[in-house]
Design a protein around this motif. Structure first.
Motif, short mmCIF file in Angstrom:
data_model
loop_
_atom_site.label_atom_id
_atom_site.label_comp_id
_atom_site.label_asym_id
_atom_site.label_seq_id
_atom_site.Cartn_x
_atom_site.Cartn_y
_atom_site.Cartn_z
N PHE A 235 0.81 -1.22 0.00
CA PHE A 235 0.00 0.00 0.00
C PHE A 235 0.84 1.27 0.00
O PHE A 235 0.32 2.36 0.14
CB PHE A 235 -0.95 0.01 1.21
CG PHE A 235 -1.98 -1.08 1.17
CD1 PHE A 235 -3.03 -1.02 0.26
CD2 PHE A 235 -1.91 -2.18 2.01
CE1 PHE A 235 -4.00 -2.03 0.20
CE2 PHE A 235 -2.86 -3.19 1.96
CZ PHE A 235 -3.91 -3.12 1.05
N LEU A 236 2.17 1.14 -0.13
CA LEU A 236 2.98 2.36 -0.06
C LEU A 236 2.73 3.23 -1.29
O LEU A 236 2.37 2.74 -2.36
CB LEU A 236 4.46 2.04 0.09
CG LEU A 236 5.25 1.37 -1.03
CD1 LEU A 236 5.62 2.33 -2.15
CD2 LEU A 236 6.53 0.78 -0.46
N LYS B 256 -6.84 -4.92 -2.14
CA LYS B 256 -5.87 -4.06 -2.83
C LYS B 256 -6.55 -3.32 -3.98
O LYS B 256 -6.41 -2.11 -4.14
CB LYS B 256 -4.71 -4.93 -3.34
CG LYS B 256 -3.72 -4.22 -4.23
CD LYS B 256 -2.98 -3.13 -3.50
CE LYS B 256 -2.18 -2.28 -4.47
NZ LYS B 256 -1.53 -1.15 -3.86
N ARG C 175 -2.81 22.07 -10.60
CA ARG C 175 -2.65 21.44 -9.28
C ARG C 175 -2.99 22.39 -8.13
O ARG C 175 -2.89 22.01 -6.97
CB ARG C 175 -1.20 20.97 -9.10
CG ARG C 175 -0.78 19.88 -10.07
CD ARG C 175 -1.39 18.55 -9.71
NE ARG C 175 -0.89 17.48 -10.54
CZ ARG C 175 -1.08 16.18 -10.25
NH1 ARG C 175 -1.74 15.83 -9.19
NH2 ARG C 175 -0.62 15.26 -11.05
N SER D 204 -7.45 17.82 -9.42
CA SER D 204 -6.19 17.92 -10.17
C SER D 204 -6.48 17.79 -11.65
O SER D 204 -7.61 17.51 -12.04
CB SER D 204 -5.23 16.82 -9.73
OG SER D 204 -5.76 15.56 -10.08
C1 UGA Z 1 -1.19 4.68 -4.96
C2 UGA Z 1 -1.83 4.46 -3.59
O1 UGA Z 1 -1.98 5.71 -2.93
C3 UGA Z 1 -0.97 3.52 -2.74
O2 UGA Z 1 -1.64 3.24 -1.51
C4 UGA Z 1 -0.77 2.21 -3.51
O3 UGA Z 1 0.07 1.32 -2.78
C5 UGA Z 1 -0.11 2.51 -4.85
O4 UGA Z 1 -0.97 3.41 -5.61
C6 UGA Z 1 0.07 1.23 -5.60
O5 UGA Z 1 -0.93 0.53 -5.83
O6 UGA Z 1 1.21 0.88 -5.90
P1 UGA Z 1 0.81 6.20 -5.87
O7 UGA Z 1 0.27 5.84 -7.22
O8 UGA Z 1 2.25 6.08 -5.59
O9 UGA Z 1 0.06 5.33 -4.75
O10 UGA Z 1 0.45 7.73 -5.59
P2 UGA Z 1 -0.82 8.52 -4.99
O11 UGA Z 1 -0.35 9.42 -3.95
O12 UGA Z 1 -1.94 7.64 -4.67
O13 UGA Z 1 -1.24 9.44 -6.25
C7 UGA Z 1 -1.82 8.90 -7.41
C8 UGA Z 1 -2.27 10.02 -8.32
O14 UGA Z 1 -3.39 10.71 -7.78
C9 UGA Z 1 -1.21 11.09 -8.56
O15 UGA Z 1 -1.24 11.48 -9.92
C10 UGA Z 1 -1.64 12.23 -7.67
O16 UGA Z 1 -1.18 13.48 -8.10
C11 UGA Z 1 -3.14 12.11 -7.77
N1 UGA Z 1 -3.87 12.72 -6.64
C12 UGA Z 1 -3.68 12.27 -5.39
C13 UGA Z 1 -4.77 13.75 -6.90
O17 UGA Z 1 -4.97 14.17 -8.04
N2 UGA Z 1 -5.48 14.29 -5.85
C14 UGA Z 1 -5.31 13.84 -4.57
O18 UGA Z 1 -6.00 14.38 -3.66
C15 UGA Z 1 -4.39 12.81 -4.34
#
Ligand code: UGA
Length: 474
Positions: free
Chosen positions: A164-165, A222, A452, A271
């Motif tokens: 989940f990281l 997941k 953003r 976003s």
């Molecule tokens: C995501 C999940 O958050 C992790 O828990 C999971 O383990 C991971 O996928 C995975 O399956 O490997 P990640 O893709 O690294 O993690 O990044 P996030 O922080 O979730 O962001 C994903 C996208 O959503 C990014 O483009 C981010 O900019 C966007 N986002 C995030 C938004 O547009 N608004 C938000 O409020 C949050």
């Protein structure tokens, strides 16, 4: 003795899964952790001073245990044969051809890994699914393992232990996870395997955060977690469109609803669209599973999350075009940020790809600056067909430099002579530039499209910029 094989590791995603291995090595000095990979250059990079991924804090973790109880090797078979626990973090990309193309997960690498593990194993092992896999993969993998192992005394216990990281915050997520999820089979052997893995995590994770479930619940959790997270963003993005037409402010709406403890404040940032290797892939996977099980309404429900994300990217491009007098032909547009989120150099499924394609299709010239993404990567991403990035064995697309796309090394050069700036990643540094200097060197009227909502819009307007912020009044 834990090992971490991953095949065809061109993909950053697998490297991310390997971060978990490094954390286990850090926390469990008595365990020997070997990260194995067929890719010679990746293993060489892990063994060097320049690690193959950018992740804040990771260098320190690797330096603390490399050579002590953390090793990187290309000798996959030897280490698999010796291991007690094998974490499998191979690629599970979206299929690009055949049945389920564009949605289903391609389990070729997983099956290959299982066959290899079966063929070299002379002792019993716990096999841990680390890759995100469709529900019930463990069942199929168990069959492959059982039918291909020559030694009758070897036993394989399969566990699902989804990761989940999140990128950019990986080290903090590893150190202090909300939960660790271990799915396994019922029966004494299955439960013993769960407890063996739980004992590894228990070195630094409180027991009440180590959840034990069935295999299928863990696999489905997941997919559901990522689908729910992405759904929150698509929901806010849909409201951002409404805000722009009504004069409401999406950040005020997010703040107000986030105060409701049932909703909570996280993951409500509208976003230009979500990106990354997982959200879209996992939702498409979920959709495909539902379709194949005849659950059309459920499939349509989750597919709408992707539809909204695509709409948001397209809407962003259309807004740029209409506000710049309906033409961006031969106009220079500075792109601030190409990574899918801040604090990573990862560009997989980044919204910047679709936005740049959209701008170039309308005749614009994009000049791109990202603190962590270089020219080769940008050109490769813009030349690679959708979903192909995750199929490393088919070879990378040619790195074709295109006239309409330039990649530069600093933000001032990117905006020099530009008609507009588009912010596509929320890098902190974007808020701290000398925007007066940037404005002075741009074509007037100078536009900023903040995808953003990270800039000080009032300040920019004072300088003279025409600012379009996402989901905010003009
Ligand atoms: C995501 C999940 O958050 C992790 O828990 C999971 O383990 C991971 O996928 C995975 O399956 O490997 P990640 O893709 O690294 O993690 O990044 P996030 O922080 O979730 O962001 C994903 C996208 O959503 C990014 O483009 C981010 O900019 C966007 N986002 C995030 C938004 O547009 N608004 C938000 O409020 C949050």
């Amino acid at each position: 003795h834990l090992i971490w094989p991953s095949k065809s590791t061109e993909s950053d995603h697998l490297l991310r899964l390997q971060e978990r291995a490094m954390w286990i090595a850090l926390k469990c000095v008595d365990l020997e952790v070997v990260v194995v990979d067929l890719n010679v250059s990746r293993i060489a990079a892990w063994n060097s001073d320049k690690l193959p991924i950018y992740e804040p804090g990771l260098d320190e973790v690797v330096k603390a245990c490399r050579g002590r109880n953390l090793f990187f090797s290309t000798d996959v078979k030897k280490h698999v044969a010796e291991a007690d626990i094998v974490f499998v973090s191979v690629n599970t990309p979206t299929k690009t051809r055949g049945v389920g193309a564009g949605k289903a997960a391609d389990l070729t690498y997983w099956e290959g890994a299982a066959r290899m593990i079966a063929s070299v194993s002379t002792s019993s092992k716990i096999i841990v699914e680390k890759s995100t896999v469709p529900v019930k993969t463990a069942e199929a993998i168990e069959k492959v393992l059982r039918c291909n192992c020559t030694s009758a005394s070897v036993r394989f216990d399969i566990l699902s232990n989804p990761e989940f990281l999140a990128e950019g915050t990986a080290v903090a997520d590893l150190a202090n996870p909300d939960r660790v999820l271990i799915g396994g089979k019922g029966g004494p052997a299955g439960r013993a395997a769960i407890e063996e893995l739980a004992a590894v995590y228990a070195r630094w994770v409180p027991q009440d955060r180590i959840l034990r479930t069935s295999l299928w619940s863990a696999e489905l959790s997941k997919l559901t977690a990522n689908a729910m997270l992405a759904q929150r963003i698509s929901s806010m993005n849909s409201i951002s469109a409404l805000c722009e037409t009504t004069g409401a402010d999406v950040q005020e709406v997010a703040h107000s609803i986030g105060k409701d403890s049932r909703i909570g404040p996280k993951f409500l940032n509208a976003s230009v669209g979500f990106g990354g290797s997982c959200f879209q892939k996992d939702i498409l996977n979920l959709v495909y599973i539902c379709e194949t099980l005849g659950l059309k309404e459920v499939a349509d429900y989750w597919h709408a999350v992707i539809t909204m994300n695509d709409y948001q990217k397209q809407r962003f491009v259309e807004r740029i075009i209409t506000s710049m007098f309906n033409t961006i032909s031969r106009k220079n547009i500075a792109i601030y940020g190409f990574a899918f989120k801040k604090d990573t150099g990862d560009t997989r499924e980044t919204p910047a790809i679709d936005v740049c394609h959209g701008l170039v299709a309308d005749g614009a010239h994009c000049v791109i600056y990202d603190p962590q993404v270089g020219a080769d990567q940008v050109h490769r991403d813009l030349a690679t067909p959708k979903f192909e990035w995750d199929h490393p064995s088919r070879g990378q697309a040619a790195i074709a430099g295109r006239d309409e796309i330039k990649v530069v090394k600093d933000p001032y050069t990117a905006a020099h002579g530009a008609h507009a700036i588009c912010v596509l990643t929320e890098w902190d540094e974007f808020a701290h530039y000398d925007y007066q200097k940037i404005y002075d060197n741009m074509v007037k009227p100078a536009f900023i499209f903040d995808g953003r909502n990270v800039l000080d819009h009032a300040e920019l307007r004072k300088i003279g910029f025409i600012v379009y912020a996402l989901g905010k009044p003009l």
